[in-house]
Design an enzyme around this catalytic site. Structure first.
Site, short mmCIF file in Angstrom:
data_model
loop_
_atom_site.label_atom_id
_atom_site.label_comp_id
_atom_site.label_asym_id
_atom_site.label_seq_id
_atom_site.Cartn_x
_atom_site.Cartn_y
_atom_site.Cartn_z
N LYS A 7 0.83 -1.21 0.00
CA LYS A 7 0.00 0.00 0.00
C LYS A 7 0.86 1.27 0.00
O LYS A 7 2.08 1.19 0.13
CB LYS A 7 -0.97 -0.05 1.18
CG LYS A 7 -1.93 -1.26 1.11
CD LYS A 7 -2.95 -1.14 0.00
CE LYS A 7 -3.61 -2.42 -0.45
NZ LYS A 7 -4.40 -3.17 0.51
C1 LIG Z 1 -5.42 -4.38 0.81
C2 LIG Z 1 -6.89 -4.16 0.89
C3 LIG Z 1 -7.64 -4.46 2.04
C4 LIG Z 1 -7.08 -5.24 3.19
O1 LIG Z 1 -6.04 -4.60 3.82
P1 LIG Z 1 -5.20 -5.42 4.92
O2 LIG Z 1 -4.43 -4.34 5.62
O3 LIG Z 1 -4.32 -6.39 4.18
O4 LIG Z 1 -6.16 -6.11 5.81
C5 LIG Z 1 -8.97 -4.12 2.08
N1 LIG Z 1 -9.57 -3.53 1.03
C6 LIG Z 1 -8.91 -3.25 -0.10
C7 LIG Z 1 -9.63 -2.57 -1.22
C8 LIG Z 1 -7.55 -3.59 -0.22
O5 LIG Z 1 -6.90 -3.35 -1.37
#
Ligand SMILES: *Cc1c(COP(=O)(O)O)cnc(C)c1O
Length: 385
Positions: A183
């Site tokens: 992210k």
């Molecule tokens: C990555 C992601 C999540 C989950 O995030 P985590 O921190 O891995 O739990 C949720 N929603 C979207 C749209 C994502 O891309």
């Protein structure tokens, strides 16, 4: 041939390494002063009254739904064009995720298709700011207001993003961010919930650590106390100080990271502009795009190959790509349990055949971006009809 360019690589510098080492030397590894600092600095950056650090965005979404009172048998509106975490958390409550189609341009939830699935059991909407482009929040908040629904933003892609000048993080009732390894800013695994509501913030904080009474996290510190009470059966979702130290260091450079992403997106736009076979991602004038992903859409009528072959051609040139997302309603779980057929959500179904996520991250160089552009142009020209 040029070296392999992975689809993603995190930007970790000496600042992050030093910050983690400092925590390791400090003797306090789990949730403590660093997590508090990360929360305060994150809250200040988005302008939210409260921020609670947790160990994933999935945990953040779970806690937000718990705080607003989701119950067994309730329904929650979720876009189909998302990662499974967004809808999975609804099933934790024995509630029903109700999937909604996207618009063809931003691939965000289509506000025109929300009201037709609202029932007396609908409790909340979880808009996902796909790729970092904010959803049409004025429309969504208006619908939510008229039907008494809570709005929990899935902002896993959307830091830092703005809608009508407002930071994502202060728009819905609660906003959930991800600091997963891929992210825009990362703590390896991690997440954050922001809200302006003090009751929800207190509930989320308590439930993130076993439902223990206030400040139990510092019970081994000098100013702490051994006594605590269990107020509710909670969860183990707290963020460690090791991870939070990474978060503070990433937050310090988040503006530069975002500017680099936006710059690379502009280079892609410029370099692919004249190809009629490729639709570039849209970015509305009233938003600040976080540019988590750069998702192009192939015009398959103009090409002799499909999306999968297109990605294979880029892989053959040592460029890693991905697909965001396989719409939820095409997965076996959602088909079999909730009865979705591909044609039920036709825009997402059709877009899925055409989407390719190109590499977009600050650790790439401008030369890397130019190489991706040149390979995409070559492959497109080679296979144009
Ligand atoms: C990555 C992601 C999540 C989950 O995030 P985590 O921190 O891995 O739990 C949720 N929603 C979207 C749209 C994502 O891309």
């Amino acid at each position: 041939m040029a070296e392999f360019l992975p689809f993603h690589a995190p930007e970790i510098g000496e600042e992050e390494i030093d910050a983690v080492v400092d925590v390791l030397r400090s003797g306090w590894l789990t949730t403590g002063a660093k997590a508090r600092q990360f929360e305060q600095e994150f809250a200040a950056m988005v302008g939210a009254r409260h921020a609670i650090a947790v160990n994933s965005c999935t945990a953040a979404l779970h806690l937000a739904l718990e705080a607003v009172g989701l119950r067994e048998g309730d329904e929650v509106i979720v876009p189909t064009m998302t990662f499974t975490a967004t809808a999975e958390v609804v099933t934790y409550f024995k509630a029903k995720p109700v999937l909604v189609d996207c618009t063809g341009d931003t691939l965000n939830i289509d506000p025109d298709k929300i009201e037709q699935v609202i029932t007396p059991r609908t409790k909340a909407i979880i808009p996902v700011h796909f790729a970092g482009h904010p959803c049409e929040m004025d429309r969504i908040l208006d619908i939510a207001g008229r039907h008494h629904l809570r709005v929990i933003d899935d902002a896993a892609h959307a830091f830092p993003a703005r809608y009508q000048g407002k930071m994502v993080g202060v728009i819905g009732d609660c906003t959930c961010f991800s600091f997963y390894a891929t992210k825009n800013i990362t703590t390896g695994e991690g997440g954050m919930i922001t809200t302006d509501n003090p009751d929800w913030a207190a509930r989320i904080r308590m439930m993130s650590l076993h439902g223990l009474s206030r400040d139990a996290w510092k019970r081994y510190a000098a100013q702490g106390c051994w006594f605590y009470e269990v107020l509710s059966p909670g969860f183990k979702y707290n963020l460690t100080d090791i991870a939070a130290a990474l978060g503070v260091a990433q937050l310090n450079k988040s503006d530069r990271l975002w500017k680099t992403r936006a710059h690379y997106a502009a280079l892609y736009d410029e370099g692919l502009r004249d190809l009629p076979e490729i639709t570039r991602p849209s970015s509305a004038a009233h938003v600040q795009h976080a540019w988590h992903l750069y998702v192009i859409q192939l015009d398959l009528e103009r090409l002799r190959i499909g999306r999968n072959e297109f990605i294979e051609q880029l892989a053959a040139e040592n460029i890693g790509c991905s697909v965001h997302f396989i719409p939820l309603h095409l997965h076996p779980y959602y088909r079999n349990t909730w009865g979705y057929r591909p044609e039920d959500l036709p825009v997402a179904n059709e877009a899925f055949q055409r989407i390719v996520s190109l590499p977009l991250y600050p650790k790439m160089t401008e030369r890397d971006v130019q190489r991706v552009i040149s390979v995409v142009r070559d492959v497109t020209k080679r296979y144009r009809r």
